[in-house]
Design a protein around this motif. Structure first.
Motif, mmCIF file in Angstrom:
data_model
loop_
_atom_site.group_PDB
_atom_site.id
_atom_site.type_symbol
_atom_site.label_atom_id
_atom_site.label_comp_id
_atom_site.label_asym_id
_atom_site.label_seq_id
_atom_site.Cartn_x
_atom_site.Cartn_y
_atom_site.Cartn_z
ATOM 1 N N THR A 103 36.820 36.517 17.462
ATOM 2 C CA THR A 103 37.603 37.727 17.195
ATOM 3 C C THR A 103 36.739 38.972 17.343
ATOM 4 O OG1 THR A 103 39.027 36.502 15.655
ATOM 5 C CG2 THR A 103 39.062 38.906 15.503
ATOM 6 N N ALA A 107 37.032 42.246 20.072
ATOM 7 C CA ALA A 107 37.442 43.476 19.385
ATOM 8 C C ALA A 107 37.879 44.584 20.352
ATOM 9 C CB ALA A 107 36.318 43.967 18.471
ATOM 10 N N PHE A 110 41.426 43.978 21.529
ATOM 11 C CA PHE A 110 42.457 44.194 20.516
ATOM 12 C C PHE A 110 42.493 45.632 20.012
ATOM 13 C CE2 PHE A 110 41.375 39.557 19.329
ATOM 14 C CZ PHE A 110 42.189 39.083 20.351
ATOM 15 N N ALA A 111 41.481 46.431 20.363
ATOM 16 C CA ALA A 111 41.369 47.791 19.831
ATOM 17 C C ALA A 111 42.605 48.657 20.083
ATOM 18 C CB ALA A 111 40.116 48.468 20.380
ATOM 19 N N ASN A 114 45.368 47.616 17.697
ATOM 20 C CA ASN A 114 45.025 47.972 16.322
ATOM 21 C C ASN A 114 45.207 49.469 16.094
ATOM 22 O OD1 ASN A 114 44.312 45.424 15.228
ATOM 23 N ND2 ASN A 114 42.343 45.493 16.278
ATOM 24 N N GLU A 115 44.850 50.246 17.105
ATOM 25 C CA GLU A 115 45.012 51.693 17.003
ATOM 26 C C GLU A 115 46.492 52.063 16.914
ATOM 27 O OE1 GLU A 115 44.057 55.499 16.460
ATOM 28 O OE2 GLU A 115 42.635 53.834 16.565
ATOM 29 N N MET A 117 48.833 50.181 15.722
ATOM 30 C CA MET A 117 49.308 49.764 14.417
ATOM 31 C C MET A 117 48.941 50.792 13.339
ATOM 32 S SD MET A 117 48.777 46.047 12.579
ATOM 33 C CE MET A 117 49.016 45.267 14.162
ATOM 34 N N LYS A 118 47.736 51.355 13.438
ATOM 35 C CA LYS A 118 47.303 52.375 12.485
ATOM 36 C C LYS A 118 48.192 53.616 12.574
ATOM 37 C CE LYS A 118 42.392 51.102 12.275
ATOM 38 N NZ LYS A 118 41.002 51.544 12.595
ATOM 39 N N ARG A 121 51.548 52.835 11.070
ATOM 40 C CA ARG A 121 51.445 52.785 9.608
ATOM 41 C C ARG A 121 51.354 54.185 9.023
ATOM 42 N NH1 ARG A 121 47.251 49.832 9.283
ATOM 43 N NH2 ARG A 121 48.334 47.838 9.262
ATOM 44 N N GLN A 133 52.269 44.444 15.791
ATOM 45 C CA GLN A 133 51.855 43.180 15.193
ATOM 46 C C GLN A 133 52.181 42.006 16.107
ATOM 47 O OE1 GLN A 133 50.184 42.775 12.310
ATOM 48 N NE2 GLN A 133 50.102 40.572 12.613
ATOM 49 N N LEU A 136 49.850 42.065 19.055
ATOM 50 C CA LEU A 136 48.499 41.629 18.656
ATOM 51 C C LEU A 136 48.446 40.114 18.513
ATOM 52 C CD1 LEU A 136 45.621 42.332 17.779
ATOM 53 C CD2 LEU A 136 46.484 42.655 15.449
ATOM 54 N N GLN A 140 46.116 37.580 20.653
ATOM 55 C CA GLN A 140 45.220 36.613 20.008
ATOM 56 C C GLN A 140 45.520 35.199 20.498
ATOM 57 O OE1 GLN A 140 45.961 37.400 15.847
ATOM 58 N NE2 GLN A 140 44.332 38.941 15.724
#
Length: 323
Positions: A103, A107, A110-111, A114-115, A117-118, A121, A133, A136, A140
Motif C-alpha cells: 500500500t 501511495a 492512490f493519491a 485520496n485527495e 475523498m478529502k 469530506r 471510496q 479507491l 486497490q
C-alpha cells in the motif's frame, strides 16, 4: 488520526479480552483472605488446570519435592509456549506487513483518489465520498491490495487460549503464592517493593518493541505512531500494578519473545518484502484506475513511486543515524 484511533481501539480490545477471559475463572477467598479457584467452570478445567500442571512439571519432582523455583518455571513455560506460537505470529505479521508495504509503495497511485475523498469530506459531499471510496477500493483490488486478507482471526483465536491459560496459571497455581523469585514474593502485588523491579522490566521490553517498530517505519508514518510508543508499555504497567508478581513475571518473559519477534519483522522480513514488492511491480507495473473527471492524475506514476521509495529509504537511514 483515524489509523491511530483504530490501533488504540485494537490494543484496548486485546487487553479487555484478556481481562474478561481471565475473570471467567471462578474464585473464592480462603481462610487467609486469598482468592483461589473453585475448580469449577470450563475456562479453569480446560485451560488453566492443564497449564498449571505444566508449570508444576518444571517446579516439582514426581515425589512432591521441589527442584526448581516457581519463578523459573513460569519463565520456562512462557518461553516454550511463546516460541511454539512464534511461527504463527510471524506468518500473520508477514501477511500484514506485505499489504502495508504494498500500500505504501502504491501511495502515489492512490493519491488522486485520496485527495478527492478529502475534498468531498470537507464539502460534506456524501455522494462524492462514496464514489471516491468505490474508486479507491477498485484501484486497490486491481493492484492486489486486500487488507482484510492480512488480518485473519484464526491466529488470534489460536493464541488467546494459551495466553489466558498462562495468565491464570501464573496467578492461581498452588505454590506460587508462597514462592519468591530473587527476593520478590510472587503472590504479592507487583505494586510494592521489590515488585516494582518486574514492572520496570516489563515496561522496558514492551517499550523496546515499540521503539524497534517505530524506527523500522518510513519518516512520514512515524508522526502517526508516536503515541503508540507509550500505549503498550503504559497498559502493561497499569495491569501489572493490579496483578500479583507471578503474573508480571509472565509478562516479562513474554516481552522477551515480543522483542525478538519485532526484531525479526523489522530487520529481516520487512527489507525482504520491499525487495519482493519492487520486483513484482517492475515485472507488472501498477494499474491506474479510471479517474473521475474532477480528479487530477499523478503526472507520472512510475516517477512518483520512485520518488516515494527513495524518500522512504532516506527516512529509514535517517532513523539509523539517529540511533
Amino acid at each position: 488520526m483515524k489509523k491511530l484511533k483504530k490501533k488504540l481501539t485494537l490494543v484496548g480490545f486485546a487487553f479487555s479480552a484478556l481481562v474478561l477471559l481471565a475473570g471467567c475463572v471462578q474464585t473464592v477467598k480462603n481462610s487467609a483472605g486469598e482468592l483461589v479457584p473453585t475448580g469449577q467452570g470450563w475456562v479453569y478445567n480446560i485451560l488453566v488446570r492443564p497449564m498449571s500442571a505444566f508449570v508444576d512439571l518444571f517446579a516439582i519432582h514426581s515425589d512432591g519435592t521441589k527442584w526448581l523455583d516457581y519463578g523459573w518455571a513460569i519463565i520456562i513455560v512462557t518461553l516454550i509456549i511463546r516460541l511454539i506460537l512464534l511461527p504463527l505470529s510471524l506468518n500473520q505479521q508477514y501477511k500484514s506487513t506485505y499489504m502495508q508495504e504494498k500500500t505504501a509503495y502504491l501511495a502515489p497511485v492512490f493519491a488522486p483518489l485520496n485527495e478527492r475523498m478529502k475534498r468531498a469530506r470537507a464539502n460534506k459531499d456524501q455522494q462524492g465520498m462514496m464514489e471516491a471510496q468505490q474508486a479507491l477500493l477498485k484501484a486497490q483490488k486491481d493492484n492486489g491490495i486486500n487488507m482484510m486478507a492480512s488480518i485473519g482471526c484464526l491466529p488470534i483465536l489460536l493464541q488467546y487460549p494459551f495466553f489466558i491459560a498462562l495468565y491464570n496459571a501464573a496467578r492461581y497455581t498452588n505454590g506460587i503464592n508462597s514462592s519468591t523469585f530473587f527476593g520478590i514474593n510472587l503472590g504479592s502485588s507487583s505494586g510494592s517493593w521489590p515488585g516494582f523491579v518486574l514492572i520496570g522490566l516489563a515496561a522496558v521490553f514492551y517499550a523496546l518493541q515499540s521503539v524497534i517498530m517505530y524506527f523500522g517505519m518510513p519518516e512520514e508514518q512515524r508522526k502517526q505512531q508516536k503515541m503508540m510508543l507509550i500505549i503498550s508499555p503504559a497498559m502493561i504497567v497499569f495491569f501489572s500494578f493490579a496483578s500479583p508478581s507471578g503474573v508480571t513475571l509472565y509478562w516479562v518473559a513474554g516481552g522477551l519473545i515480543i522483542v525478538l519477534q519485532q526484531v525479526i519483522v523489522t530487520y529481516f522480513i520487512k527489507p525482504r518484502l520491499k525487495v519482493k514488492i519492487d520486483r513484482e511491480f517492475k515485472e507488472n507495473p501498477p494499474k491506474m484506475t479510471d479517474l473521475p473527471k474532477d480528479v487530477t492524475p499523478v503526472a507520472s506514476s512510475a516517477k512518483a513511486i520512485s520518488t516515494n521509495r527513495k524518500s522512504s529509504k532516506a527516512g529509514r537511514n535517517a532513523g539509523r543515524q539517529k540511533k
